[in-house]
Structure formats: C-alpha cells, structure tokens
Scaffold this active site. Structure first.
Site, PDB file in Angstrom:
ATOM      1  N   ASP A 167       0.111  -1.149   0.298  1.00  0.00           N
ATOM      2  CA  ASP A 167       0.132  -0.104  -0.076  1.00  0.00           C
ATOM      3  C   ASP A 167       1.282   1.048   0.110  1.00  0.00           C
ATOM      4  O   ASP A 167       0.593   2.144  -0.004  1.00  0.00           O
ATOM      5  CB  ASP A 167      -0.690   0.189   1.092  1.00  0.00           C
ATOM      6  CG  ASP A 167      -1.781  -1.674   0.678  1.00  0.00           C
ATOM      7  OD1 ASP A 167      -2.470  -1.281   0.012  1.00  0.00           O
ATOM      8  OD2 ASP A 167      -2.604  -2.073   1.731  1.00  0.00           O
ATOM      9  N   ASP A 212      -5.852  -3.829  -5.965  1.00  0.00           N
ATOM     10  CA  ASP A 212      -5.129  -3.191  -5.963  1.00  0.00           C
ATOM     11  C   ASP A 212      -3.907  -2.314  -6.304  1.00  0.00           C
ATOM     12  O   ASP A 212      -4.130  -1.285  -6.262  1.00  0.00           O
ATOM     13  CB  ASP A 212      -5.301  -2.655  -4.283  1.00  0.00           C
ATOM     14  CG  ASP A 212      -6.954  -3.644  -3.703  1.00  0.00           C
ATOM     15  OD1 ASP A 212      -6.733  -5.133  -4.217  1.00  0.00           O
ATOM     16  OD2 ASP A 212      -7.637  -3.012  -2.637  1.00  0.00           O
TER      17      ASP A 212
END
Ligand code: GLY
Length: 408
Positions: free
Chosen positions: A123, A184
């Site tokens: 992330d 993602d």
C-alpha cells in the site's frame, strides 16, 4: 494539447454546432469543487480542538448514522493514511488557498516515517504517492522527492522476480497459501514508474511492467472481469489460486477491484504507451460499464445476491470516473466520447443529494462500501472516495477548459 484531446474537442464542438446548444457540460464542476472546499473546512474545524491539532490522526470513515470523521493514527498497518493529505493537496490546487497548503504540508509530514522503515505491504503507493506525490507535483519541494524515491525502493523489496509481481500482503502468505498479489496493487505501480523517470532506480520501471503483465495474464476471466487475489507458488512462480478477499465470491466482480483495474491499466498505458494495455483496459472497462445500474454508481459487488437492495460503492464510481476521463484522452473518438460521457454521468449522480453528504457529515460523499464480507464500512463515507472524487473533478475541469486531463 494531445491528439486525442483535439479529437475530443472536435467532437464536442460538432455536437454543440449540431444541436445549437450553448452548454454541453453536464457537471457544474466549479460548484462541486466549492462544495468540496466547504466540506474540507468543516472537517478541519472538527479536527482543530481549540488551538491544538494532532496531524498524525488521519480521517478514515464516517459510518452510517455518524456525522464526524473517525480518525486513525498514521501507521504502517493503516493503508488509508495518505488520502486526507491528498484531498488537501487537491483542494489547495483548486483554491490556491495557502492555509490549506499549510494543512496539507503538516499532514503529509506525518507520513515521512515510511521512508525510514521496511515495507510492511504494497500500500506504499497509496500512502505516499497520494500525499507526497501530489505535494511534489504542486510544490517541487526536493525533500518530498527524496521521500518518494526512498519509499519506491522500499516497495520494490516486495518484488519476487521468480513470480514477476510484488507481494501485496506479506502477512497473508500462510493464510492464502503463497505469494499473493491483489488487484489494488496496480495503483501502487504509479509511484514506481514516477521514481524510475525522476532520478530513482531505472529497474523500478521493469518491475512495474512485469507486475502489470502478470496481473493481466492471471487476474482476469474470459469476460475481462477480475479476480481480487491471485496466489503464486513462491518458488516456481506458477499461479496456483484465484480468489476474493473483499468481494462477494471468488467468481464475482467486486466493484472496487474492477475499478482499480480500470484505473491501473489506464495509468500503465500512459507510462508505457504499449497499445496492448490500451486495448486491454477498454475491455476491462466495458464489462464494468455494461453492468452498471441506471445511476452509474455500482453496487459493492456486481454479483451481490440482494441487488437492487445491496449497498452501493460510491468509492468505485469515483475511481472509475477519474480513470475514464484519462482513458478517453487515449482512445479513438467513439470510445473517447463514450467514456467521457460515462464519467460525467457518474459525477452527476455523485453531485446529487442522493450521494452528497451535505449537512449530514463533513465528508464529500455518502454510500461507499469498504469491506462487506468483514461487515466493515458498509454504506459509509470513506476517505478514498473523497480523494478520487476531487481528483475526478479537477480532471474534468481541465477537460472543460480544453487542457490535457493530467496536470503533469
Ligand atoms: N485497497 C483496499 C480496498 O480497496 O479496499
């Protein structure tokens, strides 16, 4: 102005000429950006407790029935910490208000520690490119560049050359049965591409391309809907499992997963100019658009069994609206017009009372879904919806002004 923009501009002019209408713009983008600025001020006044404010606390969500942000400390395990600084940078870009810039700088600084610790998971792009990335784009502060380059190198440590992708969740290797990569993760490649062309290691480009190629091979069904998770044998690199984590089922089309795919492959085409990505992303987009409900805001999963009563996911709509405005700049005229019109329809719905928080909460938008299978953030305001919403509005404003969609 790029060729595709010229074509879009021509088609726009012809349309105006044919219909004799003065106004073809579907979205009052200045009104929408003013609304965002008002909500930003409202949130900041919540966070300023007397004169003191804790700049390490990042707004994350406003659950249904609440009206103020739930904030979490910036932490390696919290993936959403970069979106609020990013919202502030975009609001500063829209308003040129120096007090918002100061707030953006202070919140951004709370994420600097990511340049000094080992990568926890994939992330890092969300965390650092939304905050420091936008900050650098708007200020050219050389300290911001150092942080981005250091964190890009840190993200690259999760790359497994045998597999050819970044390991998204080191903490879940055992649970998922191997090297896992999630859709993602595509978004985090943008920081690698940027670093490779801005003084960082050149091999970051190759890592990003390899990751995109493997994702293209292994994360999609024959109809171009996507699997959320692909699991690879760490030693042989073979894809051994495809499943979901946040979607309804392993075989369903999770709305935000597909949104990340549309945004991610559009960005990979921008960075590589390889036409295979442009061709691919249009197929990935079309399966999403074809299955949208009338208001163009998806249910949280396209295969949720309780549609039309299932919760919506406005965050997916924001991600896709922003991506389609960029994608339409690269496509042939027919698809360019189709995609930009779809993006406008999404933004019209998002600006309606049905989706705007308005007086009800200090976020921009209601009705996003974070992690339905975990019973978490269902029908909520979520910070990344607001981030991609204001990004999409700024992109649309540039399109309306006849400029390139990206301010690079
Ligand atoms: N990256 C996690 C999510 O989209 O919820």
């Amino acid at each position: 102005m790029r060729l595709k923009n010229v074509l879009y501009g021509l088609s726009f002019c012809m349309c105006v000429a044919c219909t004799g209408k003065q106004q073809e713009r579907k979205v009052d983008v200045d009104e929408a950006l003013n609304y965002c600025d008002e909500q930003v001020h409202r949130a900041l006044s919540e966070f300023h407790n007397g004169d003191s404010i804790d700049y390490t606390l990042m707004p994350k969500n406003i659950l249904s029935g609440q009206n103020t942000w739930f904030c979490k400390p910036a932490d390696k395990e919290e993936w959403t910490g970069g979106f609020w600084p990013g919202v502030l940078w975009y609001d500063y870009e829209a308003t040129q208000n120096d007090s918002i810039k100061e707030e953006a700088e202070k919140y951004t600084a709370s994420l600097k520690f990511f340049a000094e610790i080992p990568a926890y998971d994939h992330d890092l792009g969300f965390l650092i490119f939304c905050s420091y990335g936008n900050g650098y784009r708007l200020t050219h502060n050389p300290e911001y560049k150092k942080v981005i380059l250091a964190v890009a190198d840190s993200l690259a440590t999760l790359y497994n050359p045998k597999v050819g992708t970044i390991l998204s969740w080191p903490r879940n290797i055992e649970m998922l049965g191997g090297h896992n990569t999630i859709m993602d993760n595509m978004i985090n490649l943008e920081m690698l591409f940027w670093a490779a062309k801005n003084g960082g290691n050149k091999n970051l480009y190759d890592i990003a391309v390899s990751h995109a190629d493997k994702t293209m091979q292994n994360h999609f069904r024959s109809d171009y809907s996507s699997f959320h998770v692909a699991v690879y044998d760490t030693l042989t690199g073979k894809c051994i499992k495809r499943c979901t984590h946040q979607g309804y089922s392993d075989d369903s089309m999770w709305a935000r997963g597909q949104a990340w795919a549309i945004y991610g492959f559009t960005m990979v085409y921008r960075e590589t100019k390889d036409p295979k990505y442009l061709d691919f992303v249009q197929k990935v987009t079309d399966v999403y658009l074809k299955r949208l409900p009338e208001d163009y805001i998806p249910y949280w999963d396209f295969d949720a069994p309780d549609i039309p009563n299932a919760p919506k996911d406005a965050s997916a709509a924001c991600v896709v609206a922003s991506a389609l405005l960029e994608l339409s700049e690269y496509c042939e005229p027919e698809n360019a017009r189709r995609y930009s019109e779809a993006a406008e329809k999404m933004l019209v719905s998002l600006a309606s009372p049905a989706y705007r928080s308005g007086d009800r909460a200090s976020s921009f938008l209601l009705h996003s879904t974070g992690h339905y299978p975990n019973n978490s953030e269902i029908d909520a305001s979520i910070i990344y919806a607001d981030y991609y919403y204001i990004e999409a509005l700024l992109r649309l404003k540039r399109v309306y002004e006849g400029k390139d969609v990206l301010d690079n």
